[in-house]
Design a protein around this motif. Structure first.
Motif, PDB file in Angstrom:
ATOM      1  N   ASP B 103      -5.810   0.516  30.256  1.00 55.63           N
ATOM      2  CA  ASP B 103      -7.037   0.825  29.508  1.00 55.63           C
ATOM      3  C   ASP B 103      -7.258   2.322  29.336  1.00 55.63           C
ATOM      4  O   ASP B 103      -7.755   2.769  28.304  1.00 55.63           O
ATOM      5  CB  ASP B 103      -8.261   0.172  30.163  1.00 55.63           C
ATOM      6  CG  ASP B 103      -8.225   0.252  31.668  1.00 55.63           C
ATOM      7  OD1 ASP B 103      -8.925   1.090  32.249  1.00 55.63           O
ATOM      8  OD2 ASP B 103      -7.459  -0.537  32.289  1.00 55.63           O
ATOM      9  N   GLY B 104      -6.845   3.102  30.349  1.00 50.33           N
ATOM     10  CA  GLY B 104      -6.971   4.555  30.189  1.00 50.33           C
ATOM     11  C   GLY B 104      -6.028   5.031  29.105  1.00 50.33           C
ATOM     12  O   GLY B 104      -6.385   5.818  28.230  1.00 50.33           O
ATOM     13  N   ILE B 129      -3.308  -4.037  29.278  1.00 51.04           N
ATOM     14  CA  ILE B 129      -3.791  -4.474  30.591  1.00 51.04           C
ATOM     15  C   ILE B 129      -5.113  -3.774  30.890  1.00 51.04           C
ATOM     16  O   ILE B 129      -5.160  -2.572  31.165  1.00 51.04           O
ATOM     17  CB  ILE B 129      -2.776  -4.123  31.696  1.00 51.04           C
ATOM     18  CG1 ILE B 129      -1.414  -4.758  31.394  1.00 51.04           C
ATOM     19  CG2 ILE B 129      -3.304  -4.559  33.065  1.00 51.04           C
ATOM     20  CD1 ILE B 129      -1.397  -6.266  31.477  1.00 51.04           C
ATOM     21  N   ILE B 133     -10.222   0.362  35.141  1.00 56.42           N
ATOM     22  CA  ILE B 133     -10.105   1.482  36.071  1.00 56.42           C
ATOM     23  C   ILE B 133      -8.780   2.199  35.847  1.00 56.42           C
ATOM     24  O   ILE B 133      -7.878   1.650  35.210  1.00 56.42           O
ATOM     25  CB  ILE B 133     -10.184   0.958  37.537  1.00 56.42           C
ATOM     26  CG1 ILE B 133     -10.684   2.062  38.481  1.00 56.42           C
ATOM     27  CG2 ILE B 133      -8.846   0.377  37.999  1.00 56.42           C
ATOM     28  CD1 ILE B 133     -11.267   1.505  39.758  1.00 56.42           C
TER      29      ILE B 133
HETATM   30 MG    MG Z   1      -6.420   0.641  34.031  1.00 58.58          MG
END
Ligand code: MG
Ligand code: TPP
Ligand code: SF4
Lengths: 362, 258, 183
Positions: B103-104, B129, B133
């Motif tokens: 996600d980052g 994915i 975090i």
């Molecule tokens: Mg992540």
């Protein structure tokens, strides 16, 4: 090889060379003074003739990473931009160098810092030759001084890039990008077939056949011992380039008391200054580095033993002069002259600088 | 207990796919990365496209994905995987280029690359994915971190005032005409794994048929980053993550699902 | 022979294309040529200029600040470039809109009323070719034959029908040019 005469801008010559040299893909983002490269390609539609892919990316960050992707699968891919865009590409460039990927990056330099000016400049010498991105790496840097060289160096660029698995930067400036001159173009070099690609880039991630292990293109190595080893390998490659690939030209140096050291546009201007100087009885010549990395240290060292002084001419506050001084090792005076921020020095100014900074200063 | 007599081909019920290497994965036990790798690899094997599959690994916990997939691979700079995939798929139009991103990587630093690849309708597969975090760097806040969720860089819980809202990038991408298939799945139960595998298969089939971008989000736990046991993390995920990130198809065959 | 020329005027007056045709013609006549435009936002509606060099030898610097000939098509450009003509050089200008005519006495000054004439003939499109004709009358650096070849090379094929009209304008320009003050 059949040679055909054209009249073209430097930027267009790069684009034409891309098509004729069998380039597989160009990825770019518009920026003055090099936008003609992509404009020309889009107008020519090479995908209909040679199958070459041309794509306008969403940023230079993307275009250089598209180049990274294409290079990683063994294709002949390139991009072009100008200073602010090249700054944005620094991440991609160090990854290309780290992963040892061949590619061509044409930088048509404009004045900085920041958004700066759209006029010609040579103030990105440090960025091009001393890294720019992080880590110990080198781009192979070619400095064309004519439209013909803008064209020829694309062909040469592929050779070097694949021979050494290293990104090649063609470092020009707004003047060479925009000037139109005679250009002789040669026959089309066909794009590589899949078989040729596998032969010429056997290391690439072009798709794993059943009979070999998978290929991995990366610049990551978490084990420091291995990373140091990788760095040694890179350094050895750079030293080999210094050994074998230095290119330069000398003009009127045989009887010279003084020499200019200048590349690209400044070399052209210095040539004119030589004419003016010789009319006044000043015996001055020119050493024009064609490769900025590897830098022609040895010939400069030799000249420093013979001449009374060296003036570097560069549209910058004085960047290449550091390398010339290192090569000359104080054997003769070495000074810098250049207008910058988008101003182009005139031949008269160059000659005057030689007289003031070198001849009279003695 | 081990009875060598039963090791016969006719008794085989499960086999490690040859599209995964024999390298031992470094993922935390119970993490969704490993499971997702396996089903992607199985789909590649079942479709017989190993020689044409190109994996683009991100920067994140799955940075070493290329060590696990037995396919030709490239490691991208943080966030840039869709740019690499764009070029590769255009240069090899019959290949199966896929990115695998956190996600980052996908929704913060690589937002531009993601949106533009999807908007151009690049014929690529993106496996996303979402664990809310930054797992790799030690559990910092991600764009998808839920409100109130504590992370290393939101130690008192994420607030709207300070950090804005969790980014529903998948819904956003479904709005783009370039995306052909957009779905959100998970891998926390056997049933969920089977569904996700079908989704991934669908994505690669779409690519084979040159349909444009297929985007499969996998909501996953990061038990280490969330500082929970794996089972607890899965429970927390169902109760919290699935509320903000509901499981199901969002766009199928180019049409939004009502 | 080396001829260093600046052509300057408003964007839209065909400054760049006049330079291009001249450069192409020179190239066709086996000369070395360069064409260096000013570029950037100043071209959008404002002034445009291009320096052209035609030479028998390899051209050293395409970037020049002193010219053998200045071809000037508006007041701003006159103000800017009058001083850059080499002593003994040529300044050719179109008097249309010029309130302060050139003052230098150490150069040869000519004028060509091409704006007026081309408007009169309803041939505004080939205005720049009239100016080119005037220049070639003063300095025949390329012959007519090669101007035609230059036009063929620089114009896209679909515009080749316009070549006779362009050549006629060159002729008109040659007849139109007047010496104002020569050394
Ligand atoms: Mg992540
Ligand atoms: C340009 C750059 N900035 C920052 C980092 C550090 N970094 C590595 S991974 C990562 C976050 C990864 O998080 P995510 O994409 O969610 O993947 P996860 O580890 O959660 O699977 C960051 C910030 C980097 N490698 N490169
Ligand atoms: S840190 Fe989180 S995302 Fe990374 S492997 Fe462990 S559980 Fe998975």
């Amino acid at each position: 090889m059949a040679k055909e005469l054209k009249l073209m801008k430097g930027n267009e010559a790069i684009a034409e060379a891309a098509i004729r040299s069998g380039c597989d893909g160009y990825f770019g983002y518009p920026i003055t003074p090099q936008s003609e490269v992509m404009e020309y390609l889009m107008a020519e539609k090479p995908w209909e003739r040679t199958g070459m892919v041309v794509l306008q990316a969403e940023s230079e960050t993307s275009s250089i990473n598209m180049v990274y992707g294409g290079a990683g699968v063994g294709k002949k891919v390139m991009t072009s931009s100008s200073s602010p865009g090249i700054s944005l590409m620094q991440e991609g460039l160090t990854y290309l160098a780290g992963a040892e990927l061949p590619a061509i990056i044409a930088n048509v330099v404009r004045g900085g810092p920041g958004l700066g000016t759209i006029q010609p400049s040579q103030a990105d010498y440090f960025q091009a030759t001393k890294g720019g991105g992080h880590g110990d790496y080198q781009l192979f840097v070619l400095a064309p001084a004519t439209v013909q060289e803008m064209y020829d160096f694309v062909f040469l660029g592929w050779e070097i890039a694949f021979k050494y698995r290293n990104p090649v930067m063609i470092l020009s400036d707004g003047a060479i990008g925009q000037v139109m001159e005679k250009l002789y173009v040669g026959d089309y070099v066909p794009r590589w077939t899949d078989e040729e690609l596998k032969k010429n880039a056997p290391w690439a991630s072009y798709g794993k056949p059943a009979n070999r292990e998978h290929h991995i293109i990366t610049s990551l190595e978490l084990d420091s011992a291995k990373q140091e080893e990788h760095n040694h390998k890179l350094q050895a490659k750079y030293r080999e380039m210094e050994e074998k690939e230095v290119r330069f030209e000398t003009i009127d140096c045989e009887d010279a008391d003084y020499i200019f050291v200048a590349y690209g546009s400044s070399a052209r201007i210095a040539q004119k200054a030589i004419q003016l100087g010789r009319e006044k009885g000043i015996k001055v010549g020119l050493l024009r580095p064609i490769t900025l990395f590897p830098f022609p240290k040895k010939p400069i060292a030799e000249f420093s033993k013979k001449v009374k002084g060296i003036l570097t001419v560069e549209m910058s506050a004085g960047q290449m002069v550091e390398d010339v001084r290192l090569a000359a090792e104080f054997r003769c005076p070495v000074e810098h002259f250049g207008r910058y921020g988008g101003i182009i020095h005139t031949p008269h100014e160059v000659l005057e600088a030689l007289e003031e900074k070198i001849i009279k200063a003695k | 207990m081990f009875n060598p007599d039963i090791v016969k081909p006719e008794n085989l019920v499960y086999k490690r796919t040859d599209v995964l290497t024999k390298a031992v994965m470094h993922y935390c036990p119970g993490c969704g990365h490993g499971t997702t790798h396996r089903i992607v690899a199985e789909v590649i094997e079942e479709m017989g496209i190993q020689d044409k599959a190109i994996c683009i690994a991100p920067v994140g916990c799955s940075v070493l994905a290329y060590n696990y997939f037995e396919v030709d691979s490239l490691g991208a700079a943080h966030g840039r995987a869709p740019a690499l995939a764009t070029a590769i798929q255009r240069l090899f139009p019959d290949h199966h280029t896929f990115t695998y991103q956190g996600d980052g990587d996908l929704a913060a630093i690589g937002t531009a690359e993601t949106i533009h690849a999807c908007n151009r309708g690049e014929n690529i597969v993106i496996i996303f994915i979402n664990n809310g975090i930054y797992g790799m760097t030690g559990g910092q806040m991600a764009p998808t971190t839920l409100i109130g969720m504590k992370t290393a860089t939101s130690p008192y819980g994420r607030t709207v005032e300070l950090n804005g809202y969790p980014l529903q990038i998948t819904e956003l991408l479904a709005e783009l005409p370039g995306t052909y298939y957009v779905t959100r799945q998970s891998v926390h139960t056997a049933a969920a794994v089977r569904k996700t595998k079908r989704a991934i298969r669908q994505a690669f089939e779409n690519q084979k048929n040159k349909k444009g971008t297929s985007f499969v989000e996998v909501v996953s736990n990061c038990n280490s980053g969330w500082k929970m046991t794996a089972p607890k993390a899965n429970e927390w995920m169902v109760e919290n993550m699935f509320v903000k990130y509901p499981i199901g198809d969002i766009k199928v065959d180019g049409e939004k699902v009502k | 022979m080396t001829e260093e020329i600046i052509i300057a005027g408003f964007g839209g007056q065909g400054v760049l294309s006049m330079g291009k045709i001249l450069a192409y013609s020179g190239a066709m006549q086996d000369k070395e040529v360069s064409w260096m435009p000013s570029y950037g936002p100043e071209m959008r509606g404002g002034t445009a200029n291009v320096s052209v060099i035609i030479s028998d030898q390899r051209i050293s610097s395409p970037i020049i600040s002193q010219f053998d000939t200045a071809i000037i098509l508006n007041q701003q450009s006159l103000d800017k470039f009058e001083k850059s003509v080499k002593p003994g050089g040529v300044l050719l200008y179109d008097p249309n809109g010029v309130i302060n005519p050139p003052k230098r006495t150490d150069i040869n000054i000519y004028k060509v009323s091409a704006t007026e004439k081309s408007a009169e003939l309803g041939l505004a499109k080939v205005f720049n070719m009239m100016v080119l004709g005037a220049y070639l009358k003063i300095k025949p650096v390329v012959t007519e034959e090669f101007i035609e070849k230059g036009l063929m090379k620089s114009l896209p094929e679909r515009h080749h029908g316009l070549i006779p009209e362009n050549l006629k304008a060159v002729q008109t320009g040659k007849e139109l040019v007047e010496a104002v003050r020569t050394l």
